[in-house]
Design a protein around this motif. Structure first.
Motif, PDB file in Angstrom:
ATOM      1  N   UNK A 183     -37.375   2.143  16.191  1.00  0.00           N
ATOM      2  CA  UNK A 183     -36.914   3.554  15.784  1.00  0.00           C
ATOM      3  C   UNK A 183     -35.441   3.411  15.278  1.00  0.00           C
ATOM      4  N   UNK A 184     -34.769   2.970  15.501  1.00  0.00           N
ATOM      5  CA  UNK A 184     -32.794   2.449  15.142  1.00  0.00           C
ATOM      6  C   UNK A 184     -33.656   2.486  13.604  1.00  0.00           C
ATOM      7  N   UNK A 185     -33.971   1.300  13.894  1.00  0.00           N
ATOM      8  CA  UNK A 185     -34.598   0.303  11.891  1.00  0.00           C
ATOM      9  C   UNK A 185     -35.287   1.723  11.043  1.00  0.00           C
ATOM     10  N   UNK A 186     -36.693   2.271  12.142  1.00  0.00           N
ATOM     11  CA  UNK A 186     -37.556   3.297  11.115  1.00  0.00           C
ATOM     12  C   UNK A 186     -36.074   4.102  10.403  1.00  0.00           C
ATOM     13  N   UNK A 187     -35.244   4.641  11.265  1.00  0.00           N
ATOM     14  CA  UNK A 187     -33.951   5.594  10.540  1.00  0.00           C
ATOM     15  C   UNK A 187     -33.382   5.392   8.963  1.00  0.00           C
ATOM     16  N   UNK A 188     -32.794   4.043   9.670  1.00  0.00           N
ATOM     17  CA  UNK A 188     -32.290   3.250   8.631  1.00  0.00           C
ATOM     18  C   UNK A 188     -32.908   3.013   7.512  1.00  0.00           C
ATOM     19  N   UNK A 193     -39.886  11.885  14.854  1.00  0.00           N
ATOM     20  CA  UNK A 193     -41.185  11.768  15.530  1.00  0.00           C
ATOM     21  C   UNK A 193     -41.796  10.860  13.773  1.00  0.00           C
ATOM     22  N   UNK A 194     -41.232  10.892  12.778  1.00  0.00           N
ATOM     23  CA  UNK A 194     -42.015   9.851  11.621  1.00  0.00           C
ATOM     24  C   UNK A 194     -41.312   8.771  12.097  1.00  0.00           C
ATOM     25  N   UNK A 195     -40.895   7.761  12.575  1.00  0.00           N
ATOM     26  CA  UNK A 195     -40.877   6.572  13.623  1.00  0.00           C
ATOM     27  C   UNK A 195     -42.491   6.704  14.484  1.00  0.00           C
ATOM     28  N   UNK A 196     -42.900   7.647  14.980  1.00  0.00           N
ATOM     29  CA  UNK A 196     -43.735   7.793  15.878  1.00  0.00           C
ATOM     30  C   UNK A 196     -45.186   7.969  15.311  1.00  0.00           C
TER      31      UNK A 196
END
Length: 923
Positions: free
Chosen positions: A179-184, A201-204
């Motif tokens: 999730x951290x890398x997805x957010x980045x 939600x987007x990471x999932x």
């Protein structure tokens, strides 16, 4: 930037930096969109000192042997004349299309290797082949042969593959982004980073696939990023990832595509059904082999799966409608086991050409036997096949309820959006609003619309705007009052939650009045629980604790008696809340724990955040701060996963308070940053954040600021603001007001006193006594007596932290009254407890007070053994070995109390705080 690929980038840099000592190879394996091509580009970018040969496997040339090798070596083929004549002739003949006999394969591999060595004489060489498994097999075999023999040459080889990588080479499997890398990655792509719940939600939705995230970022709006609209539940099928899968699909044989369509439409993924369906069509599951090599599907021992939902969606979307319908009918024909009743009905429904009431009824009956997200899908399809407007609307409401319970907030909202929200028109007339897709025109009964409003209000309460939640819930209570009183009471109780969340408790009296009108004697336990809860909370909020106590205790009793279908997470949560209001913390914790367990058993994810919130509050009052933090962390994870932004904000606020109380500044500030300025003033998350900041102010010596913040949480007597949060924070408010010499705590303490005296909780009474001790004249007999009364009331088996706080405050009082000897006993006890609990800053305060009281507390003496008596040394050695106090007492024939006494003296003499430091201090 390549997010989440740090290890792979390091592998590429090591490969390129080590070329002076000999070559090597690396393989990156991953599904489409996982970043394989981006890593090849990264290698090219960092190969400034190298000559580069680059190619890619092409499905269009997969049947042309050595086509990929020809494209890779073509830039240096003019140097083939520098090879021995036999090797040069063989290499030129093969790359011109003449082929290579099997017995000459070794010679061809050595010739290719020799050509790369010649090309690398001038400068190191980097060779890359993206998608090596998509091109011709002969090229893949030769490149693997070469890559395994580079040790003496300045040649690096980087290969990527989707399916099975070449053997014998270092291989990195590209894992999904966290999730951290997805957010980045989203922050890199968007001008405005999404708020935390949207990022989760987007990471999932992306399943950690980088290209899926990029595709999602491409369709996000500002409203999506800010959480004002639900984000997409899946990447777009026409995005780059979808196009990549489509390109692979287009290269497959027709029989393979037909079998892939069967697999894509079979949600269960059981090979048995696929095998039987394929047999009906005269095919075999073996025809999936090309699709597996292309990375479109994985055939496992007991399951057929897709690497990403986008792959399944693309396969179904591109198939002609006639083929999809035939595939559904073929699957329905082989699902004759009663266990597959719902699957069969869904396939028949997908093949239906128009309304079919009988099939709709079968779908509904099958859905009700399984529940969960699949029941929601089935009920929505049943609504589409139905003709009666009332049944259509009822099925959509049921579908939305199942979606909400399963945690799919977006789907629940979409299903509800097609139902009327205004008061229903009289029978025989058209509804007030046009109905959504799938709803036949016609009147909808008030009961169905009331159920829709009830669910709509609950969703808004957890995920949206509380004013909208209150309106929907009150409308639901009106509609259901005549036909389903139990649900009308549920709607009123939910409306009460919304009012308490937003700080409008003064409106609760109207809910209680309406609840009394609906109540009847001899109700079932679950109905009596709800109506009594409404009455008890209303009495609490208006200050009538004599009436509130019996009613809320009755709710706790009823909660413990619920059985069967009456035992719901919601009912248990109301019983747990009642237990907290009358300070029966153990019972409240048990009820909240049962609610958590039941929500998990029944897969009601939507109910988990509230149950975990109540469990965390009960653990806070029981003094189990770390357990409370763990409950809130789990609640936060679940709230974020289900899109419950309001519930997530409450858990963040609770985590901030718990961190502040333990003087963990960094964690507290991090949680406060996560909350941001989103919560409305006087809402529960806002109040919890203010409480946390006030505790930090108090610790940092800003009591006036702390007192102002805590006094502003609510206005006792008016029902406005967060009265219940202020009650919890009253001990800190009184302490801050006393230090700041302000009278701001009087009204709050009066309310706290009345509440504490109405309960049987010794811990609440202990806190009340401590508050009065703080407000008594400094150095007076009254202050000391109040402190000592608080210590007598603090439970021995619970609330160690609050007891230590009382010990610290009493020690301060005695020291400032010039009684240092009496103060040291209490300060020692406080210091030891804080040390054992890991509350470092509080232990530091106790240490400072001890020093001011004449004790020398400092760094441990290296010769610690010389500072201890023989008995103390023996106890210290046993502690260092890991023995517990009970074990030490048994070995030395002492009481545990004596061991405790010796251990306090040991800690004091050595100037340490923990058993770990004691082990280090001993020689």
């Amino acid at each position: 930037m390549l997010r989440g690929r740090d290890e792979e980038r390091r592998a590429i840099r090591r490969l390129l930096d080590g070329l002076t000592g000999g070559g090597a190879a690396v393989v990156f394996q991953g599904e489409p969109g996982s970043g394989r091509s981006a890593l090849v580009d990264y290698a090219h970018h960092h190969a400034a000192a190298c000559a580069v040969l680059a190619s890619a496997g092409l499905a269009e040339e997969a049947t042309l042997p050595y086509a990929g090798l020809q494209r890779l070596l073509d830039p240096v083929l003019d140097r083939a004349g520098e090879l021995p004549t036999a090797q040069s002739r063989l290499l030129r003949r093969v790359l011109s299309g003449a082929g290579c006999p099997p017995e000459r394969q070794l010679a061809l591999g050595l010739a290719a290797l020799r050509l790369l060595a010649v090309a690398a004489r001038d400068r190191p060489l980097l060779c890359t082949m993206d998608d090596v498994d998509r091109g011709d097999r002969a090229t893949a075999e030769i490149l693997a042969f070469v890559a395994r023999r580079l040790r003496r040459m300045p040649v690096a080889v980087v290969l990527t593959a989707t399916s099975t990588p070449p053997a014998g080479l270092p291989t990195y499997r590209l894992r999904p982004l966290d999730e951290r890398d997805s957010a980045a990655l989203l922050a890199d792509r968007l001008p405005e980073p999404p708020v935390a719940p949207v990022t989760a939600a987007l990471a999932a939705a992306s399943r950690g696939n980088p290209q899926a995230l990029v595709d999602l970022a491409g369709v996000l709006t500002t409203a999506h990023c800010r959480g004002e609209e639900p984000p997409p539940a899946a990447p777009p099928a026409d995005g780059a990832l979808g196009r990549a899968y489509r390109a692979r699909l287009d290269q497959l044989p027709h029989d393979t595509r037909r079998m892939l369509l069967l697999a894509a439409l079979d949600e269960d993924g059981a090979p048995d059904a696929l095998v039987r369906a394929a047999r009906v069509g005269g095919a075999s599951i073996a025809v999936l082999a090309p699709a597996e090599r292309a990375g479109l599907v994985r055939v496992e021992a007991h399951r057929v799966t897709f690497p990403h939902p986008v792959a399944r969606a693309v396969i179904a979307a591109v198939a002609p409608i006639a083929e999809r319908r035939a595939a559904h009918l073929r699957l329905a024909g082989v699902l004759d086991d009663p266990a597959h009743r719902l699957d069969r009905a869904l396939h028949l429904a997908a093949a239906a050409a128009g309304p079919d009431p009988a099939l709709a009824g079968e779908l509904e009956a099958a859905a009700l036997t399984v529940g969960g997200a699949r029941a929601s899908v089935a009920l929505e399809r049943a609504a589409e096949l139905g003709e009666d407007p009332a049944r259509v609307a009822e099925r959509r409401v049921h579908a939305a309820r199942y979606a909400w319970a399963a945690g799919d907030t977006r789907r629940a909202r979409l299903l509800l959006s097609g139902l009327p929200a205004d008061p229903v028109a009289p029978a025989g007339t058209a509804p007030a609003e046009p109905l959504g897709a799938g709803l036949a025109a016609g009147p909808v009964p008030p009961t169905v619309t009331g159920r829709a409003d009830l669910l709509r209000g609950e969703v808004e309460l957890r995920c949206g705007r509380t004013p909208a939640a209150v309106r929907a819930l009150l409308a639901a209570a009106d509609r259901l009052a005549r036909t389903e009183r139990s649900l009308a009471l549920v709607a009123l109780a939910r409306a009460g939650e919304a009012l308490c969340f937003s700080g409008e408790q003064y409106r609760y009296a109207d809910l209680a009045r309406r609840g009394r009108d609906l109540a009847r004697p001899d109700e079932p336990p679950e109905v009596e629980l709800t109506s009594t809860y409404l009455a008890g909370v209303a009495a609490t909020l208006r200050g009538d604790l004599e009436q509130a106590g019996p009613a809320l205790r009755r709710v706790v009793v009823l909660g413990g008696r619920l059985t069967g279908s009456a035992r719901t997470p919601a009912a248990l949560c109301w019983a747990a809340s009642a237990g907290l209001l009358v300070a029966v913390d153990g019972a409240a914790h048990r009820l909240a724990e049962r609610a958590v367990e039941l929500a998990r058993e029944q897969n009601e994810l939507s109910a988990l955040p509230r149950a975990l919130e109540l469990r965390a509050i009960a653990e806070y009052w029981l003094g189990r701060h770390e357990a409370a933090a763990e409950s809130s962390r789990e609640g936060l994870r679940t709230a974020r996963a289900t899109g419950q932004v309001n519930a997530a904000a409450v858990h963040r606020g609770m985590l901030a308070v718990l961190a502040a109380v333990r003087a963990d500044r960094e964690s507290c500030l991090r949680r406060l940053r996560e909350i941001g300025d989103g919560p409305a003033p006087h809402s529960r998350p806002w109040a919890l954040a203010q409480w946390a900041i006030a505790v930090l102010d108090l610790i940092d010596g800003r009591p006036a600021a702390a007192a102002s913040r805590l006094a502003a949480l609510a206005r006792p007597g008016t029902g406005r603001g967060q009265v219940l949060v202020q009650v919890m924070a009253t001990p800190y408010l009184v302490e801050a007001a006393q230090l700041a010499h302000r009278p701001t705590a009087t009204a709050a303490l009066a309310l706290f006193d009345r509440w504490a005296s109405s309960t049987a909780s010794p811990s609440r009474r202990a806190l009340s006594a401590r508050c009065h001790a703080l407000l008594a004249p400094r150095g007076s007999a009254e202050a000391e007596e109040r402190f000592r009364a608080a210590l007598r009331l603090h439970p021995v088996d619970a609330g160690a932290f609050e007891r230590a706080r009382t010990e610290l405050l009493l020690g301060q009082e005695l020291r400032r009254a010039r009684r240092p000897r009496d103060a040291r006993t209490h300060l020692h006890d406080a210091w030891q407890t804080f040390t054992m609990l890991g509350a470092g800053p509080w232990a530091d305060q106790a240490t400072a007070e001890l020093r001011a009281a004449g004790e020398s507390v400092g760094v441990p003496d290296p010769a610690a053994a010389r500072l201890l008596t023989g008995q103390q040394l023996r106890i210290a050695q046993l502690v260092a070995e890991g023995a517990t106090n009970r074990e030490i007492a048994a070995r030395l024939f002492l009481s545990t109390r004596t061991v405790d006494h010796h251990l306090r003296n040991i800690f004091h003499r050595l100037g340490i705080r923990s058993r770990t430091e004691l082990a280090r201090a001993l020689p």
